[in-house]
Design a protein around this motif. Sequence first.
Motif, mmCIF file in Angstrom:
data_model
loop_
_atom_site.group_PDB
_atom_site.id
_atom_site.type_symbol
_atom_site.label_atom_id
_atom_site.label_comp_id
_atom_site.label_asym_id
_atom_site.label_seq_id
_atom_site.Cartn_x
_atom_site.Cartn_y
_atom_site.Cartn_z
ATOM 1 N N ARG A 1 4.899 15.527 4.290
ATOM 2 C CA ARG A 1 6.247 16.050 4.018
ATOM 3 C C ARG A 1 6.488 16.185 2.518
ATOM 4 N NH1 ARG A 1 9.093 13.501 8.829
ATOM 5 N NH2 ARG A 1 9.245 11.533 7.705
ATOM 6 N N GLY A 2 5.465 15.857 1.711
ATOM 7 C CA GLY A 2 5.653 15.889 0.265
ATOM 8 C C GLY A 2 6.471 14.726 -0.233
ATOM 9 N N THR A 3 6.393 13.606 0.480
ATOM 10 C CA THR A 3 7.083 12.384 0.084
ATOM 11 C C THR A 3 6.051 11.288 -0.160
ATOM 12 O OG1 THR A 3 7.327 11.705 2.403
ATOM 13 C CG2 THR A 3 9.140 12.964 1.421
ATOM 14 N N TRP A 4 6.527 10.134 -0.625
ATOM 15 C CA TRP A 4 5.672 8.967 -0.832
ATOM 16 C C TRP A 4 6.108 7.882 0.145
ATOM 17 C CZ3 TRP A 4 1.264 7.985 -3.270
ATOM 18 C CH2 TRP A 4 0.882 6.649 -3.482
ATOM 19 N N VAL A 5 5.152 7.242 0.786
ATOM 20 C CA VAL A 5 5.456 6.154 1.713
ATOM 21 C C VAL A 5 4.860 4.866 1.160
ATOM 22 C CG1 VAL A 5 5.161 5.237 4.043
ATOM 23 C CG2 VAL A 5 5.561 7.696 3.705
ATOM 24 N N ARG A 6 5.734 3.896 0.921
ATOM 25 C CA ARG A 6 5.306 2.593 0.417
ATOM 26 C C ARG A 6 5.453 1.576 1.533
ATOM 27 N NH1 ARG A 6 7.005 -2.217 -1.595
ATOM 28 N NH2 ARG A 6 5.873 -3.064 -3.395
ATOM 29 N N ILE A 7 4.395 0.811 1.784
ATOM 30 C CA ILE A 7 4.359 -0.162 2.875
ATOM 31 C C ILE A 7 4.121 -1.545 2.277
ATOM 32 C CG2 ILE A 7 3.276 -0.765 5.063
ATOM 33 C CD1 ILE A 7 2.078 2.178 4.950
ATOM 34 N N GLU A 8 4.966 -2.484 2.641
ATOM 35 C CA GLU A 8 4.867 -3.833 2.094
ATOM 36 C C GLU A 8 4.869 -4.867 3.208
ATOM 37 O OE1 GLU A 8 7.317 -6.917 -0.849
ATOM 38 O OE2 GLU A 8 8.315 -5.199 0.059
ATOM 39 N N THR A 9 4.146 -5.950 3.005
ATOM 40 C CA THR A 9 4.250 -7.100 3.893
ATOM 41 C C THR A 9 4.823 -8.263 3.110
ATOM 42 O OG1 THR A 9 3.046 -8.620 5.337
ATOM 43 C CG2 THR A 9 1.858 -7.816 3.413
ATOM 44 N N ARG B 1 7.358 -3.502 6.218
ATOM 45 C CA ARG B 1 8.387 -2.489 5.981
ATOM 46 C C ARG B 1 7.748 -1.294 5.284
ATOM 47 N NH1 ARG B 1 14.152 -1.924 5.477
ATOM 48 N NH2 ARG B 1 14.601 -0.187 4.074
ATOM 49 N N ALA B 2 8.049 -0.113 5.792
ATOM 50 C CA ALA B 2 7.598 1.134 5.176
ATOM 51 C C ALA B 2 8.818 1.908 4.724
ATOM 52 C CB ALA B 2 6.793 1.958 6.178
ATOM 53 N N TRP C 1 15.625 7.440 -2.008
ATOM 54 C CA TRP C 1 15.154 6.818 -0.767
ATOM 55 C C TRP C 1 15.580 7.682 0.418
ATOM 56 C CZ3 TRP C 1 18.022 5.096 3.427
ATOM 57 C CH2 TRP C 1 17.336 4.321 4.375
ATOM 58 N N TYR C 2 14.663 7.892 1.408
ATOM 59 C CA TYR C 2 14.941 8.756 2.539
ATOM 60 C C TYR C 2 15.007 8.031 3.879
ATOM 61 C CZ TYR C 2 13.643 12.415 -0.814
ATOM 62 O OH TYR C 2 13.571 13.227 -1.914
ATOM 63 N N ALA C 3 14.040 7.170 4.162
ATOM 64 C CA ALA C 3 13.975 6.552 5.488
ATOM 65 C C ALA C 3 13.129 5.286 5.424
ATOM 66 C CB ALA C 3 13.383 7.533 6.502
ATOM 67 N N ALA C 4 13.211 4.480 6.502
ATOM 68 C CA ALA C 4 12.447 3.234 6.534
ATOM 69 C C ALA C 4 12.068 2.869 7.955
ATOM 70 C CB ALA C 4 13.232 2.096 5.900
ATOM 71 N N LEU C 5 11.059 2.035 8.057
ATOM 72 C CA LEU C 5 10.589 1.492 9.327
ATOM 73 C C LEU C 5 10.182 0.048 9.070
ATOM 74 C CD1 LEU C 5 9.447 1.897 12.296
ATOM 75 C CD2 LEU C 5 7.271 2.468 11.184
ATOM 76 N N SER C 6 10.608 -0.857 9.924
ATOM 77 C CA SER C 6 10.205 -2.260 9.740
ATOM 78 C C SER C 6 9.935 -2.902 11.084
ATOM 79 C CB SER C 6 11.281 -3.044 8.988
ATOM 80 O OG SER C 6 12.482 -3.069 9.708
ATOM 81 N N TRP C 7 9.070 -3.916 11.057
ATOM 82 C CA TRP C 7 8.770 -4.649 12.286
ATOM 83 C C TRP C 7 8.284 -6.058 11.947
ATOM 84 C CZ3 TRP C 7 5.587 -0.949 10.201
ATOM 85 C CH2 TRP C 7 4.247 -1.303 9.985
ATOM 86 N N HIS C 8 8.448 -6.928 12.941
ATOM 87 C CA HIS C 8 8.055 -8.327 12.794
ATOM 88 C C HIS C 8 6.635 -8.507 13.319
ATOM 89 C CE1 HIS C 8 8.528 -12.730 14.310
ATOM 90 N NE2 HIS C 8 7.927 -12.695 13.137
ATOM 91 N N ILE D 1 0.863 -1.173 0.000
ATOM 92 C CA ILE D 1 0.000 0.000 0.000
ATOM 93 C C ILE D 1 0.901 1.225 0.000
ATOM 94 C CG2 ILE D 1 -2.076 -0.964 1.066
ATOM 95 C CD1 ILE D 1 -1.014 -0.258 3.763
ATOM 96 N N GLY D 2 0.387 2.334 -0.501
ATOM 97 C CA GLY D 2 1.194 3.543 -0.556
ATOM 98 C C GLY D 2 0.333 4.774 -0.390
#
Length: 287
Positions: free
Chosen positions: A53-61, A107-108, A91-98, A47-48
């Motif tokens: 912030r004028g950025t795009w965030v893509r989230i994947e499982t 992961r975003a 690419w700017y930043a990321a977040l991930s979790w189990h 999903i995205g």
Amino acid sequence: MVETTPAAPSRSRDLRKESVEEVLNRVEAGLGVVLDREAVARKRRSIGARSDRGTWVRIETRPLVKIVAQGQAANGMEAANLLDGIAKPAWYAALSWHDAQGEAVWRADEVELVTDAPLQRRAMREVSLSDAWWATLNASLDALSRQHTTRIATPDTETITQSLVTREIERAFPGRADTTITEEWVPAHADLNWANLTWPVCWIIDWEDHGMAPRGLDAANLWASSLGIPGLPERVWQERRGDLETRPGKLMALFYCAKIVNDSSVPGELREITTHEADALIADLQP
């Protein structure tokens, strides 16, 4: 050539059909952004949304079992930031979790916002791609092939291996072609279909599956994604003939033909077109 252990079967999920509010809340808190909830783009496994912030965030499982079997982290978009000379978002930043309950890793990735619209197969009959568009695509793919990565490509989230190529081709066209790949592998995007290209300016998006692969994997995927659209497969072949007219390039084209033929949901007309193209490829591959 690279071999890895195939991933074990995992539970299939479809993010278009399930609530993602909790996921969006976690991503907003973790990245410190506010997402446009009114315009969330949903795909089967990603999903995205645009951020404040004028950025795009893509989230994947991605199933944990696949990440373990692939032997690499689910950081394809972050790793792609090291690739130079390619028309791709920064690419700017990321977040991930189990997600222990779902046996998956979320992961975003926050990346540069691209305002040009993604292409879709259904729109390709109406869109006219300029020579400049093709020049950007060619320059990007040529630059990609000259670089190196320790990652292995995962088309359709499945690690590309000799055994995978052989399995798909043999299932569709048993005993008709020698599927052995002896040539050196090169970096590939590994999900280069029309939905991951933009227009009117050419950007290549969604790099989570990139890695080393047989030469021609990307060109073959784009060519196969064009079958059934008048004039488009021929244009793709013309533009990427340096890849597609090599032996591994022809094998990759046959590989994607096999994936179409092996998919029971593909309409009969497209199946017939694909089978005809596969027959020609098999004839070309004969010693």
